[in-house]
Design a protein around this motif. Structure first.
Motif, PDB file in Angstrom:
ATOM      1  N   LYS A 167      -8.832   2.994  -2.784  1.00 35.28           N
ATOM      2  CA  LYS A 167      -9.297   2.495  -1.490  1.00 35.28           C
ATOM      3  C   LYS A 167      -8.278   2.738  -0.390  1.00 35.28           C
ATOM      4  CE  LYS A 167     -12.228  -1.187  -3.390  1.00 35.28           C
ATOM      5  NZ  LYS A 167     -12.441  -2.644  -3.453  1.00 35.28           N
ATOM      6  N   THR A 168      -6.987   2.666  -0.728  1.00 33.03           N
ATOM      7  CA  THR A 168      -5.924   2.747   0.283  1.00 33.03           C
ATOM      8  C   THR A 168      -5.414   4.162   0.509  1.00 33.03           C
ATOM      9  OG1 THR A 168      -4.278   2.260  -1.412  1.00 33.03           O
ATOM     10  CG2 THR A 168      -5.165   0.400  -0.170  1.00 33.03           C
ATOM     11  N   VAL A 169      -5.627   5.039  -0.476  1.00 35.62           N
ATOM     12  CA  VAL A 169      -5.099   6.405  -0.371  1.00 35.62           C
ATOM     13  C   VAL A 169      -6.260   7.369  -0.212  1.00 35.62           C
ATOM     14  CG1 VAL A 169      -3.761   8.189  -1.502  1.00 35.62           C
ATOM     15  CG2 VAL A 169      -3.129   5.787  -1.803  1.00 35.62           C
ATOM     16  N   SER A 170      -6.220   8.178   0.820  1.00 38.00           N
ATOM     17  CA  SER A 170      -7.281   9.174   1.026  1.00 38.00           C
ATOM     18  C   SER A 170      -7.220  10.212  -0.076  1.00 38.00           C
ATOM     19  CB  SER A 170      -7.104   9.852   2.388  1.00 38.00           C
ATOM     20  OG  SER A 170      -5.838  10.477   2.449  1.00 38.00           O
ATOM     21  N   PRO A 171      -8.371  10.731  -0.483  1.00 40.95           N
ATOM     22  CA  PRO A 171      -8.380  11.707  -1.561  1.00 40.95           C
ATOM     23  C   PRO A 171      -7.592  12.954  -1.189  1.00 40.95           C
ATOM     24  CG  PRO A 171     -10.501  11.652  -0.454  1.00 40.95           C
ATOM     25  CD  PRO A 171      -9.708  10.503   0.085  1.00 40.95           C
ATOM     26  N   PRO A 172      -6.860  13.486  -2.138  1.00 44.30           N
ATOM     27  CA  PRO A 172      -6.030  14.668  -1.844  1.00 44.30           C
ATOM     28  C   PRO A 172      -6.893  15.870  -1.498  1.00 44.30           C
ATOM     29  CG  PRO A 172      -6.134  14.310  -4.217  1.00 44.30           C
ATOM     30  CD  PRO A 172      -6.809  13.128  -3.574  1.00 44.30           C
ATOM     31  N   GLU A 208       0.828  -1.196   0.000  1.00 46.24           N
ATOM     32  CA  GLU A 208       0.000   0.000   0.000  1.00 46.24           C
ATOM     33  C   GLU A 208       0.864   1.249   0.000  1.00 46.24           C
ATOM     34  OE1 GLU A 208      -2.574  -0.277   3.305  1.00 46.24           O
ATOM     35  OE2 GLU A 208      -3.854  -1.819   2.416  1.00 46.24           O
ATOM     36  N   ALA A 209       1.973   1.236   0.739  1.00 42.64           N
ATOM     37  CA  ALA A 209       2.874   2.381   0.774  1.00 42.64           C
ATOM     38  C   ALA A 209       3.475   2.641  -0.594  1.00 42.64           C
ATOM     39  CB  ALA A 209       3.991   2.143   1.799  1.00 42.64           C
ATOM     40  N   GLN A 210       3.809   1.544  -1.320  1.00 44.76           N
ATOM     41  CA  GLN A 210       4.360   1.714  -2.659  1.00 44.76           C
ATOM     42  C   GLN A 210       3.328   2.315  -3.600  1.00 44.76           C
ATOM     43  OE1 GLN A 210       5.677  -2.251  -3.540  1.00 44.76           O
ATOM     44  NE2 GLN A 210       7.693  -1.955  -2.601  1.00 44.76           N
ATOM     45  N   LEU A 211       2.047   1.887  -3.438  1.00 43.04           N
ATOM     46  CA  LEU A 211       0.984   2.435  -4.279  1.00 43.04           C
ATOM     47  C   LEU A 211       0.818   3.931  -4.021  1.00 43.04           C
ATOM     48  CD1 LEU A 211      -1.744  -0.354  -4.137  1.00 43.04           C
ATOM     49  CD2 LEU A 211      -0.385   0.329  -6.120  1.00 43.04           C
ATOM     50  N   CYS A 212       0.926   4.314  -2.755  1.00 46.18           N
ATOM     51  CA  CYS A 212       0.785   5.729  -2.424  1.00 46.18           C
ATOM     52  C   CYS A 212       1.851   6.561  -3.129  1.00 46.18           C
ATOM     53  CB  CYS A 212       0.888   5.944  -0.914  1.00 46.18           C
ATOM     54  SG  CYS A 212      -0.524   5.241  -0.019  1.00 46.18           S
ATOM     55  N   GLY A 213       3.070   6.021  -3.209  1.00 48.59           N
ATOM     56  CA  GLY A 213       4.149   6.757  -3.852  1.00 48.59           C
ATOM     57  C   GLY A 213       3.976   6.863  -5.353  1.00 48.59           C
ATOM     58  N   LEU A 214       3.171   5.924  -5.931  1.00 48.95           N
ATOM     59  CA  LEU A 214       2.965   5.938  -7.385  1.00 48.95           C
ATOM     60  C   LEU A 214       1.687   6.638  -7.790  1.00 48.95           C
ATOM     61  CD1 LEU A 214       4.012   2.267  -8.206  1.00 48.95           C
ATOM     62  CD2 LEU A 214       5.308   4.338  -8.681  1.00 48.95           C
ATOM     63  N   GLN A 215       1.059   7.349  -6.872  1.00 53.09           N
ATOM     64  CA  GLN A 215      -0.240   7.964  -7.167  1.00 53.09           C
ATOM     65  C   GLN A 215      -0.155   8.897  -8.371  1.00 53.09           C
ATOM     66  OE1 GLN A 215      -1.846  10.174  -3.954  1.00 53.09           O
ATOM     67  NE2 GLN A 215      -3.832  10.498  -4.931  1.00 53.09           N
ATOM     68  N   THR A 245      -7.384  -3.816 -18.073  1.00 57.80           N
ATOM     69  CA  THR A 245      -8.024  -4.401 -16.884  1.00 57.80           C
ATOM     70  C   THR A 245      -7.090  -4.384 -15.681  1.00 57.80           C
ATOM     71  OG1 THR A 245      -9.303  -5.825 -18.346  1.00 57.80           O
ATOM     72  CG2 THR A 245      -9.254  -6.411 -16.019  1.00 57.80           C
ATOM     73  N   LEU A 246      -5.834  -4.739 -15.880  1.00 60.28           N
ATOM     74  CA  LEU A 246      -4.887  -4.788 -14.770  1.00 60.28           C
ATOM     75  C   LEU A 246      -4.677  -3.403 -14.163  1.00 60.28           C
ATOM     76  CD1 LEU A 246      -2.864  -6.288 -13.009  1.00 60.28           C
ATOM     77  CD2 LEU A 246      -1.144  -5.939 -14.807  1.00 60.28           C
ATOM     78  N   LEU A 247      -4.481  -2.426 -15.030  1.00 57.77           N
ATOM     79  CA  LEU A 247      -4.267  -1.065 -14.545  1.00 57.77           C
ATOM     80  C   LEU A 247      -5.508  -0.534 -13.831  1.00 57.77           C
ATOM     81  CD1 LEU A 247      -2.429   1.382 -14.374  1.00 57.77           C
ATOM     82  CD2 LEU A 247      -3.237   2.095 -16.637  1.00 57.77           C
ATOM     83  N   ASN A 248      -6.677  -0.902 -14.330  1.00 58.17           N
ATOM     84  CA  ASN A 248      -7.926  -0.458 -13.715  1.00 58.17           C
ATOM     85  C   ASN A 248      -8.060  -1.000 -12.290  1.00 58.17           C
ATOM     86  OD1 ASN A 248     -10.503   0.930 -13.929  1.00 58.17           O
ATOM     87  ND2 ASN A 248     -11.422  -1.108 -13.881  1.00 58.17           N
ATOM     88  N   GLU A 249      -7.677  -2.270 -12.098  1.00 56.07           N
ATOM     89  CA  GLU A 249      -7.750  -2.879 -10.766  1.00 56.07           C
ATOM     90  C   GLU A 249      -6.766  -2.212  -9.803  1.00 56.07           C
ATOM     91  OE1 GLU A 249      -9.928  -5.048  -9.653  1.00 56.07           O
ATOM     92  OE2 GLU A 249     -10.912  -4.940 -11.634  1.00 56.07           O
ATOM     93  N   VAL A 250      -5.572  -1.903 -10.332  1.00 57.17           N
ATOM     94  CA  VAL A 250      -4.571  -1.249  -9.485  1.00 57.17           C
ATOM     95  C   VAL A 250      -5.077   0.119  -9.017  1.00 57.17           C
ATOM     96  CG1 VAL A 250      -2.255  -0.237  -9.449  1.00 57.17           C
ATOM     97  CG2 VAL A 250      -2.639  -2.457 -10.543  1.00 57.17           C
ATOM     98  N   ILE A 251      -5.699   0.851  -9.939  1.00 58.36           N
ATOM     99  CA  ILE A 251      -6.201   2.186  -9.594  1.00 58.36           C
ATOM    100  C   ILE A 251      -7.328   2.079  -8.574  1.00 58.36           C
ATOM    101  CG2 ILE A 251      -7.414   4.204 -10.502  1.00 58.36           C
ATOM    102  CD1 ILE A 251      -5.804   3.834 -13.079  1.00 58.36           C
ATOM    103  N   LYS A 252      -8.187   1.058  -8.721  1.00 58.45           N
ATOM    104  CA  LYS A 252      -9.263   0.870  -7.746  1.00 58.45           C
ATOM    105  C   LYS A 252      -8.688   0.648  -6.357  1.00 58.45           C
ATOM    106  CE  LYS A 252     -12.941  -0.923 -10.742  1.00 58.45           C
ATOM    107  NZ  LYS A 252     -13.790  -2.104 -11.026  1.00 58.45           N
TER     108      LYS A 252
END
Length: 556
Positions: free
Chosen positions: A79-84, A3-10, A68-75
């Motif tokens: 969920k894990t990153v609060s809206p800016p 989740e932390a890695q996803l946050c950095g790739l927002q 499809t893969l990218l869409n799932e990652v963004i979903k």
């Protein structure tokens, strides 16, 4: 950890078209990702299919399928990153200089970095020790104006000698030996002057409002007077209606025409007063806003232009006479019916000995007779530094000018006199009466007025005060006077005084110069017809100076 890695790739999951997180992501042949709707709309509006990011062209329009893969990652990212909580800059906002994509609205500007930052990029200035000493202010889009043009240093001091903001390098070079203070110290003094200006604006505003009220009341009185006179004449002609129809018609038309003319004059007075009131209210609002600003530099840079009194209009008088009829006529109508034919041929309304109709009321005050009366038309003037020849130096809040042998470092300006040692004032005088006084020192100076079209480049007749049909002036040379217009000189024999009074009655086309000592001595009066606003101006020889006097109606 994921989740932390996803946050950095927002930011990596942002569409370069809409600058927002990808929605229904699709991947085009060059490998870049976009929202399905964004890329579809982009291609629909273009004749060529190309990538909005790398600009690669495609010979045929690629088929678009959801990644499809990218869409799932963004979903999962959503969920894990609060809206800016970013507030993006809109037109008129100050933008963050550190944002690389869609600019966020800045919350602070740094006078040390000369940049503006949003809340996110501002955090290092609070956390990193090397940046903690930086000076932060409210967002400012004009940070470059806070730098010295020559040294690119912050403007931190005020030179009272030259009336300008300077940096520390300027303080030890060009302004060495001058009187210098901190911006805040100078602001305190100017703030007091601003309060006085606000008070004077309020006083003038109240005077104009009172005058407008009186004018309206007088207009209503005039209407009632007209109605009363009309009723009197209607009664007088009732019994004689068949015999005096023509005379009655002439009388009614004359009264109606006169009422219309006088009403037009009254409406002109009210419009002028309303215009002056609007200008005073606008100036009052500007001064109120300026007094609240926390930016000392902005305050000092705009102070001179804001704290200039608008030209004070005439104290218009509005006199009504109720006598629209002739008493002799009324007597003859009541006693001599047989004289109707003779009466019908007479002039009914009162006329002056010259044959012109006497005015019902006048708008122009009488000509001033004493200095006290002249001071009622006092007009504060300020020298315009953008017109000053580079050998002229301005002092005392641009109220004094002196001609020196070394050039000042004024920036180039189309209004500047490049060869004539002249300067004009900022105020455009038109439509009413004005009076001002100056103190002279030195061998030679010219004091006058000019149209704005006076040529600024060269030293020919088209440029000099009094040497063309666009200017009028009084020349003081070795304690002797002469007046000039259109290059014609008229010598004046009068005792010399270093103080000169200038009276301008623009509507009447009158420009007068007075020698001021214990008494006022008329030196010369120009009688002409002015067609444009006039700007007071001065021309000087080396080591000569002119100071515009600060007067009030009580200075006598």
């Amino acid at each position: 950890m994921a989740e932390a890695q996803l946050c950095g790739l927002q930011d990596e999951f942002t569409c370069s078209v809409c600058q927002d997180t990808l929605t229904d992501p699709v991947t085009i042949p060059c490998g870049h990702n976009f929202c399905l709707k964004c890329i579809t709309d982009y291609w629909d509006q273009s004749h060529v299919c190309s990538c909005p990011q790398c600009r690669e062209n495609f010979s045929t329009r690629p088929a678009l399928r959801r990644n499809t893969l990218l869409n799932e990652v963004i979903k999962k990212l959503k969920k894990t990153v609060s809206p800016p909580s970013k507030i993006y800059a809109s037109p008129g906002d100050v933008e963050c200089d550190a944002c690389t994509r869609k600019r966020v609205r800045a919350v602070k500007s740094c006078l040390t970095c000369l940049a503006s930052f949003c809340q996110t990029h501002l955090q290092p200035l609070y956390e990193i020790a090397a940046w903690k000493g930086h000076k932060l202010v409210d967002p400012d889009r004009n940070l470059k104006e806070k730098l010295c043009v020559k040294h690119q240093k912050n403007l931190e001091m005020f030179c009272r000698t030259d009336e300008t903001c300077i940096c520390l390098m300027c303080a030890v070079t060009e302004h060495d030996g001058h009187e210098k203070v901190e911006l805040e110290t100078e602001r305190e003094g100017k703030q007091k002057q601003l309060v006085m200006t606000q008070s004077e604006i309020r006083r003038r505003l109240e005077e104009k409002e009172k005058k407008l009220k009186e004018t309206r009341r007088t207009t209503e009185e005039m209407k009632l007077s007209v109605q009363r006179v009309m009723r009197e004449h209607e009664k007088s002609f009732t019994d004689l209606i068949h015999c005096i129809e023509e005379t009655h018609k002439k009388l009614t038309e004359r009264i109606t025409e006169k009422e219309k003319r006088e009403m037009e004059k009254a409406e002109g007075v009210m419009k002028q007063l309303e215009k002056e009131i609007e200008e005073l209210k606008r100036r009052e609002a500007e001064l109120k806003e300026l007094s609240k600003t926390k930016d000392h530099l902005h305050f000092l840079q705009t102070f001179s232009s804001c704290c200039v009194f608008p030209a004070n209009g005439d104290s218009l008088t509005f006199t009504v006479t109720a006598d629209f009829s002739s008493e002799d006529l009324l007597k003859e109508l009541s006693c001599l019916k047989k004289s109707l034919e003779k009466i019908s041929q007479q002039d009914i309304l009162t006329r002056t000995p010259s044959g012109h109709e006497a005015p019902i009321f006048t708008l122009q005050p009488p000509e001033p007779q004493s200095r006290e009366e002249f001071l009622q038309y006092f007009c504060p003037l300020t020298l315009d530094i953008n017109t000053a020849n580079k050998l002229l130096r301005l002092f005392e809040g641009n109220k004094k000018v002196r001609c020196k042998e070394t050039k000042a470092k004024y920036p180039d300006h189309p209004d500047r006199f490049d060869l004539c040692y002249q300067v004009l004032c900022r105020e455009a005088l038109t439509g009413t009466r004005y009076y001002w006084e100056v103190e002279c020192s030195g061998r030679l100076m010219r004091i006058g007025v000019a149209y704005k079209g006076l040529r600024r480049k060269g030293d020919g007749k088209e440029c000099g005060l009094g040497k063309n049909d666009k200017s009028w002036c009084l020349r003081c040379f070795d304690s002797e006077y002469s007046v000039w217009h259109n290059n014609k000189r008229t010598l004046i024999k009068a005792p010399y005084s270093p103080r000169i009074g200038v009276y301008l009655d623009w509507p009447a086309g009158c420009l007068s110069f007075y020698s001021i000592s214990n008494t006022m001595t008329l030196l010369h009066r120009f009688n002409t017809s002015f067609t444009e606003p006039l700007y007071p101006g001065f021309r000087l020889l080396f080591n000569s100076s002119v100071t515009i006097s600060q007067l009030t109606p009580c200075d006598h």
